[in-house]
Design a protein around this motif. Structure first.
Motif, short mmCIF file in Angstrom:
data_model
loop_
_atom_site.label_atom_id
_atom_site.label_comp_id
_atom_site.label_asym_id
_atom_site.label_seq_id
_atom_site.Cartn_x
_atom_site.Cartn_y
_atom_site.Cartn_z
N UNK A 13 17.71 -19.11 -28.08
CA UNK A 13 16.67 -18.48 -27.27
C UNK A 13 17.12 -18.32 -25.83
N UNK A 14 17.69 -19.36 -25.26
CA UNK A 14 18.11 -19.28 -23.85
C UNK A 14 19.33 -18.37 -23.69
N UNK A 15 20.18 -18.31 -24.70
CA UNK A 15 21.31 -17.38 -24.65
C UNK A 15 20.79 -15.93 -24.67
N UNK A 16 19.73 -15.70 -25.44
CA UNK A 16 19.13 -14.36 -25.48
C UNK A 16 18.45 -14.04 -24.15
N UNK A 17 17.69 -15.00 -23.60
CA UNK A 17 17.04 -14.77 -22.31
C UNK A 17 18.07 -14.57 -21.20
N UNK A 18 19.19 -15.26 -21.31
CA UNK A 18 20.27 -15.07 -20.34
C UNK A 18 20.84 -13.66 -20.42
N UNK A 19 20.99 -13.15 -21.64
CA UNK A 19 21.47 -11.78 -21.82
C UNK A 19 20.48 -10.79 -21.20
N UNK A 20 19.19 -11.03 -21.40
CA UNK A 20 18.17 -10.16 -20.81
C UNK A 20 18.27 -10.18 -19.28
N UNK A 21 18.52 -11.37 -18.73
CA UNK A 21 18.66 -11.51 -17.28
C UNK A 21 19.86 -10.72 -16.77
N UNK A 22 20.99 -10.86 -17.47
CA UNK A 22 22.21 -10.14 -17.07
C UNK A 22 22.02 -8.63 -17.15
N UNK A 23 21.38 -8.16 -18.21
CA UNK A 23 21.15 -6.72 -18.38
C UNK A 23 20.24 -6.19 -17.27
N UNK A 24 19.19 -6.97 -16.96
CA UNK A 24 18.27 -6.56 -15.89
C UNK A 24 18.98 -6.53 -14.54
N UNK A 25 19.81 -7.54 -14.28
CA UNK A 25 20.55 -7.59 -13.01
C UNK A 25 21.51 -6.40 -12.90
N UNK A 26 22.20 -6.08 -14.00
CA UNK A 26 23.13 -4.94 -14.00
C UNK A 26 22.37 -3.62 -13.81
N UNK A 27 21.18 -3.52 -14.41
CA UNK A 27 20.39 -2.30 -14.28
C UNK A 27 19.95 -2.08 -12.84
N UNK A 28 19.61 -3.17 -12.14
CA UNK A 28 19.17 -3.07 -10.75
C UNK A 28 20.35 -2.77 -9.82
N UNK A 29 21.47 -3.48 -10.03
CA UNK A 29 22.61 -3.35 -9.11
C UNK A 29 23.49 -2.14 -9.40
N UNK A 30 23.57 -1.74 -10.68
CA UNK A 30 24.47 -0.65 -11.05
C UNK A 30 23.75 0.60 -11.54
N UNK A 31 22.43 0.49 -11.69
CA UNK A 31 21.63 1.65 -12.04
C UNK A 31 21.79 2.14 -13.46
N UNK A 32 22.26 1.29 -14.37
CA UNK A 32 22.40 1.72 -15.75
C UNK A 32 22.42 0.50 -16.68
N UNK A 33 22.19 0.75 -17.97
CA UNK A 33 22.21 -0.33 -18.95
C UNK A 33 23.66 -0.73 -19.22
N UNK A 34 23.91 -2.04 -19.17
CA UNK A 34 25.23 -2.57 -19.47
C UNK A 34 25.05 -3.75 -20.41
N UNK A 35 25.72 -3.70 -21.55
CA UNK A 35 25.66 -4.80 -22.52
C UNK A 35 26.57 -5.92 -22.03
N UNK A 36 25.99 -6.87 -21.33
CA UNK A 36 26.78 -7.92 -20.70
C UNK A 36 27.09 -9.04 -21.68
N UNK A 37 27.99 -9.93 -21.27
CA UNK A 37 28.32 -11.10 -22.08
C UNK A 37 29.56 -10.89 -22.93
N UNK A 38 30.09 -11.99 -23.42
CA UNK A 38 31.27 -11.94 -24.26
C UNK A 38 30.97 -11.35 -25.63
N UNK A 39 29.81 -11.71 -26.19
CA UNK A 39 29.45 -11.27 -27.53
C UNK A 39 28.95 -9.83 -27.50
N UNK A 40 29.00 -9.18 -28.66
CA UNK A 40 28.52 -7.80 -28.75
C UNK A 40 27.02 -7.73 -28.91
N UNK A 41 26.45 -8.76 -29.53
CA UNK A 41 25.01 -8.81 -29.72
C UNK A 41 24.29 -9.19 -28.45
#
Length: 305
Positions: A13-41
């Motif tokens: 659950x926290x790994x998923x919430x962390x991914x959501x946090x990273x995606x949101x941060x990338x969307x704000x700073x880079x203006x686009x969706x980025x699938x962050x993290x080492x894993x593809x999921x």
């Protein structure tokens, strides 16, 4: 403190919430969706491990805001430091770099983000975790266990696939560098410099011989003049044949290079998720070319629509 089942759910659950946090941060700073993290999921394992480390190590300080905050800063910073160092040692380049941020340690961690992680962990422990733990209690059913096992199996498969592809990418970059060197050498051999330098050296040796033995110079010159036409034709044929041979070799090497430059989903995702890799000293140029290749293919697809 937590059962094995609860621990695994917390990690997911926290790994998923962390991914959501990273995606949101990338969307704000880079203006686009980025699938962050080492894993593809949709998961960032470092967040799962980080929150678990805080929950297990700092439970005694839960009632003390200052100690909980300070402990969270230390635990999360150590985890990010070790992870960043290990990734660089394994893949030879930094995946992220805080070198431009004040009070950083080798670019792996910096005071600014350590404070952010500390505040976030206090929020998680005091506010979010009780709700997550209540949800986990409701998931403690046979169906919930099978869902958790399936998710973990997918995560392990994803991790193995990603690691295998990253290792392939490392080898591919090495092969690309070697091929580029070979193509450069062939290009040099096709140029006038390497073709005419041996002739110039031969001319210098002949002139030195003529100067040292003038009695033979005239006779040798007459013999050479008689065969000059024949020699020129033979030299031209050899040069043409050599050029054709080198051109064929260069075409073969360029075809192999083009094949190696082709990418897949995982390579494209990693290059997009960690743009600092394109600035690395070891494979930075290759990541830049990989990024350019991806952008070129995207532009071609848009052009076809």
């Amino acid at each position: 403190m937590f059962t094995l089942e609860e621990t695994l759910w917390l990690f997911l659950i926290y790994a998923f919430l962390g991914w959501c946090t990273e995606v949101a941060f990338a969307a704000v700073t880079r203006g686009k969706f980025v699938n962050r993290g080492m894993a593809n999921g949709p998961i960032c394992p470092i967040y799962g491990f980080g929150v678990l480390a805080v929950l297990f190590c700092l439970q005694p300080f839960r009632g003390n805001f200052f100690l909980l905050f300070l402990g969270s800063v230390v635990v999360t910073s150590l985890l990010e430091l070790v992870t960043g160092w290990a990734l660089e040692k394994f893949f030879h380049d930094k995946w992220w770099d805080y070198s431009n941020n004040p009070f950083n340690i080798k670019g792996y961690v910096c005071l600014e983000f350590s404070i952010i992680w500390g505040i976030a962990c206090v929020l998680v422990v005091d506010v979010i975790h009780p709700m997550i733990y209540a949800l986990i209690k409701k998931l403690s059913t046979p169906v919930g266990i099978w869902v958790m096992v399936a998710l973990l199996a997918l995560l392990v498969f994803d991790a193995i696939l990603t690691l295998a592809e990253m290792l392939k990418l490392n080898k591919r970059f090495k092969a690309i560098t070697e091929l580029e060197g070979a193509i450069h050498s062939v290009s040099d051999a096709m140029g006038e410099k390497l073709i005419y330098e041996p002739m110039e050296r031969g001319k210098e040796r002949r002139e030195a011989f003529d100067e040292k033995h003038p009695e033979f110079a005239e006779k040798k010159r007459e013999a050479v003049m008689a065969k000059r036409s024949e020699i020129n034709v033979a030299v031209k044929e050899r040069e043409d044949a050599r050029r054709e041979e080198l051109a064929a070799k260069k075409a073969e090497l360029e075809a192999k290079l083009a094949e190696l430059r082709k990418t897949n989903f995982i390579h494209a995702r990693i290059a997009a998720a960690y743009p600092h890799l394109s600035e690395g000293e070891h494979n930075g140029e290759n990541f830049r070319k990989l990024r350019d290749y991806i952008e070129q293919k995207r532009a071609e697809k848009k052009g076809k629509k």
